[in-house]
Motif scaffolding. Structure first.
Motif, PDB file in Angstrom:
ATOM      1  N   VAL A  11       0.856  -1.183   0.000  1.00 56.76           N
ATOM      2  CA  VAL A  11       0.000   0.000   0.000  1.00 56.76           C
ATOM      3  C   VAL A  11       0.893   1.234   0.000  1.00 56.76           C
ATOM      4  O   VAL A  11       1.787   1.361   0.846  1.00 56.76           O
ATOM      5  CB  VAL A  11      -0.925   0.019   1.235  1.00 56.76           C
ATOM      6  N   SER A  35      -1.304  -0.932  -4.305  1.00 54.63           N
ATOM      7  CA  SER A  35      -2.539  -0.178  -4.118  1.00 54.63           C
ATOM      8  C   SER A  35      -2.126   1.241  -3.742  1.00 54.63           C
ATOM      9  O   SER A  35      -1.427   1.438  -2.744  1.00 54.63           O
ATOM     10  CB  SER A  35      -3.381  -0.785  -2.991  1.00 54.63           C
ATOM     11  N   HIS A  77      -6.928  -0.070   4.336  1.00 56.40           N
ATOM     12  CA  HIS A  77      -6.053  -1.085   3.728  1.00 56.40           C
ATOM     13  C   HIS A  77      -5.359  -1.992   4.748  1.00 56.40           C
ATOM     14  O   HIS A  77      -4.753  -2.996   4.361  1.00 56.40           O
ATOM     15  CB  HIS A  77      -4.996  -0.402   2.865  1.00 56.40           C
TER      16      HIS A  77
END
Length: 258
Positions: A11, A35, A77
């Protein structure tokens, strides 16, 4: 032996990541499998959003907003693996004419804010088994005189110094590196440097013969964020096409002096 650059499952937060160099960085991280959350003070039109990213509004100079931003990223996340401190910039202003308020704002955005966001990200990364990676986007303005943007150049020199210090303080869990970016073609290139003729003349002074593309900066960032750079920390990586030749050399070449 294959050397994959794979950020799958990671992330990443990219400040100023929806436009210009930041967008190129975000695209590279998405391409590598991360992400990506971008942030800026303004909202992003969904039609203009980079596929594979989500966007958050945040003033990275505000401690409360930064804490809330990082909190939302972790809540959504479950982790934060990569921070790219890209937000920054400065309008042209001669140092003798600029007000103290102007200089405070430039230093606030380009030096204080990266430290603020890095502190919030580090607090998360230190608690993760895999730690994390912080990449600070600096500038060639940190390496040479920066007339017209003196406070900006000083702030970017501070970012490079900050990078080296944080790499020591936050090791071994968190790696911290900076990228000294040179001239780069973005949607604002003509506003900064003039039309095609002026840009072409400037590009002729760059050893590689052209300005960088945002995705090329993104590739450097993706490398530093990845396991391929697992032993790289406290580094300043030059991404400037060979730098700026000495002025006398440029004059000689323009006059065709042997």
């Amino acid at each position: 032996m294959a050397l994959p650059l794979d950020l799958t499952g990671r992330v990443a937060l990219v400040t100023g990541g929806s436009r210009g160099i930041g967008r190129g960085i975000s695209a590279a991280l998405v391409s590598a499998g991360a992400s990506v959350v971008t942030c800026a003070r303004s909202a992003v039109d969904p039609a203009d959003a980079l596929p594979g990213t989500t966007h958050e509004q945040c003033d990275v100079r505000d401690p409360e907003e930064v804490a809330a931003l990082v909190g939302r990223v972790v809540e959504r996340h479950g982790r934060l693996d990569v921070l790219v401190n890209n937000a920054g910039g400065s309008p042209y202003a001669l140092a003798a004419d600029a007000s103290p308020r102007f200089h405070d704002k430039v230093l606030g955005l380009n030096l204080h804010a990266p430290l603020l966001v890095a502190q919030a990200a580090n607090a998360v990364m230190q608690g993760q088994e895999t730690g994390g990676s912080i990449v600070n986007i600096s500038s060639v303005s940190a390496l040479r005189p920066s007339p017209g943007t003196a406070a900006y150049g000083a702030a970017k020199a501070g970012v490079d110094s900050l990078t080296r210090s944080l790499a020591v303080e936050w090791a071994p869990k968190v790696r911290v590196n900076s990228v000294d970016v040179g001239l780069c073609r973005t949607e604002h290139t003509d506003d900064h440097y003039g039309g095609d003729e002026q840009v072409a003349a400037i590009e002729r002074t760059i050893p590689l013969g052209r300005m960088a593309r945002p995705d090329e900066v993104g590739h450097v960032v993706a490398f530093l964020a990845s396991d391929l750079a697992s032993y790289v920390s406290g580094a300043q990586v030059a991404c400037h096409g060979g730098g700026e030749p000495p002025a006398f050399l440029v004059v000689q070449q323009s006059l065709h002096v042997e």
